[in-house]
Design an enzyme around this catalytic site. Structure first.
Site, short mmCIF file in Angstrom:
data_model
loop_
_atom_site.label_atom_id
_atom_site.label_comp_id
_atom_site.label_asym_id
_atom_site.label_seq_id
_atom_site.Cartn_x
_atom_site.Cartn_y
_atom_site.Cartn_z
N TYR A 170 -108.43 20.20 -39.03
CA TYR A 170 -107.15 19.86 -39.66
C TYR A 170 -107.44 19.11 -40.94
O TYR A 170 -108.31 18.23 -41.00
CB TYR A 170 -106.31 18.95 -38.73
N GLU A 172 -100.88 20.95 -46.45
CA GLU A 172 -101.50 20.83 -45.13
C GLU A 172 -102.01 22.19 -44.66
O GLU A 172 -101.30 23.19 -44.76
CB GLU A 172 -100.48 20.29 -44.13
#
Length: 402
Positions: free
Chosen positions: A101, A189
């Site tokens: 992530y 993101e």
């Protein structure tokens, strides 16, 4: 402006970030054609501007055209936490070897840019952060520093992209930063960023962005002609859209008291006053909107503002709180009187004026002899009256509906 995944992928692709091949589809038939184009197995991913779509059942694997169409038929009508699905994205189903992530966002507290990353997991990053907080790295990019490839590689090393090629991880970090800067984003993101490929063939292994979320700063839209492709009239709030078309600074809230003032600080204080009055009166009455008419507002601006606020059926009363500086309270009063004279609308409006031409404005209100208009001496008094009137109006509507 929150982008759908397929839109975010466009920006990532334009900045050189690798990702699986994908085709957007808005209908079941288009989904079948897209699946044939991508090949099998493929992923059918519902497009909504919210995370956790997989947990909501909006991300599924299809092994043939019929299955892809059946999944699209199930996913297209879905609403996820109040966010409707707008199409599906058909993507290649990659063989995932490891998930990561990484995100870049504005950190208003430290006044720099926050890089949040973990090499332990991807889609379930919240659980990772709770169970293994030490594995989540929070790093920063200063607005005064040059973030180049050397800096990106150093950051990749600090994050610890084990199992992955550090050079490729650095390239992705650098391209994310370029996307963030050049697109005036508030969030970029990638979740998950995944190492994919054949476990028995080292040459096939590489990093891919399997999902992405990007939020753009709407205030920078004038610098980006290309943002027109991201426009989504179905997603826009109709009241905010109407206000924007009229050049008004308006935010729609979920309450019953419309709030109009001049200056963001005064309007915010008015919202607090209405919320406080609601609690004091033991009611759930809350502000319905934020609307700043700005400095030097004319009678026409005030009339238009009331038209926008009263177009919301949830609004049961309106509080107008104006401190006259550049703005003339007399001009505002004329706009209020004009607005109510043109509307067959029983909802009450509470007016509080102070400053430039306040007495003249109050005289205009009094001379209108309109029972829908009342005045208050202070902001707190105006808020209390508006809440009380909204409560009475709501109760009256409830009785009529019985």
């Amino acid at each position: 402006m929150d982008l759908y995944e397929y839109q975010a992928r466009q920006l990532l692709e334009e900045h050189g970030i690798p990702q699986p091949r994908a085709v957007y589809a808005s209908t079941v038939e288009e989904a079948g054609e897209a699946a044939d184009t991508i090949g099998y197995p493929c992923m059918v991913k519902g497009q909504a501007t919210i995370g956790h779509r997989g947990q909501a059942g909006a991300v599924k694997r299809a092994h043939n055209r019929e299955e892809a169409m059946q999944l699209a038929e199930q996913i297209l009508p879905m609403t996820i936490s109040g966010h409707p699905v707008r199409g599906v994205l058909i993507t290649k189903a990659e063989n995932i070897l490891h998930e990561y992530y990484v995100s870049i966002s504005v950190d208003r507290a430290s006044r720099d840019y926050d890089v949040l990353a973990t090499a332990n997991g991807g889609t379930e990053v919240e659980a990772v952060a709770l169970q293994h907080p030490e594995s989540v790295k929070r790093l920063h990019i200063s607005p005064l520093e040059v973030f180049d490839r050397q800096a990106a590689k150093a950051m990749a090393g600090r994050i610890g992209f084990y199992h992955a090629d550090l050079d490729q991880a650095a390239d992705i970090l650098l391209h994310m930063w370029e996307t963030f800067q050049e697109c005036d984003a508030t969030l970029v993101e990638i979740n998950p960023l995944a190492k994919v490929g054949d476990p028995d063939d080292e040459s096939t292994k590489h990093l891919d962005a399997l999902d992405a979320k990007i939020s753009l700063d709407g205030n920078a839209a004038f610098r980006h002609d290309g943002w027109a492709r991201f426009s989504d009239s179905d997603q826009d709030d109709p009241y905010e859209r109407k206000a924007k078309e009229n050049g008004l600074h308006y935010v729609h809230l979920n309450g019953q008291v419309g709030v109009i003032g001049n200056g963001a600080g005064l309007v915010m204080s008015s919202l607090d006053a209405v919320s406080g009055a609601g609690k004091e009166q033991g009611t759930a009455i809350k502000p319905a909107n934020f609307l700043d008419i700005g400095g030097g507002a004319s009678a026409q601006v005030m009339e238009t503002s009331l038209d926008v606020v009263l177009s919301d059926p949830q609004v049961r009363s309106v509080m107008v709180n104006v401190y006259g500086g550049i703005t003339s309270c007399a001009q505002v009063a004329q706009g209020i009187v004009q607005a109510v004279s043109h509307r067959d609308d029983p909802r009450p409006i509470v007016v509080r004026f102070d400053g430039n031409a306040a007495q003249e404005g109050l005289s205009i209100i009094a001379e209108s002899h309109d029972s829908r208009l009342t005045v208050a001496d202070t902001m707190e008094e105006a808020a209390a009256q508006a809440v009380r009137l909204a409560k009475v109006s709501t109760a009256s509507d409830s009785k009529e509906g019985e």
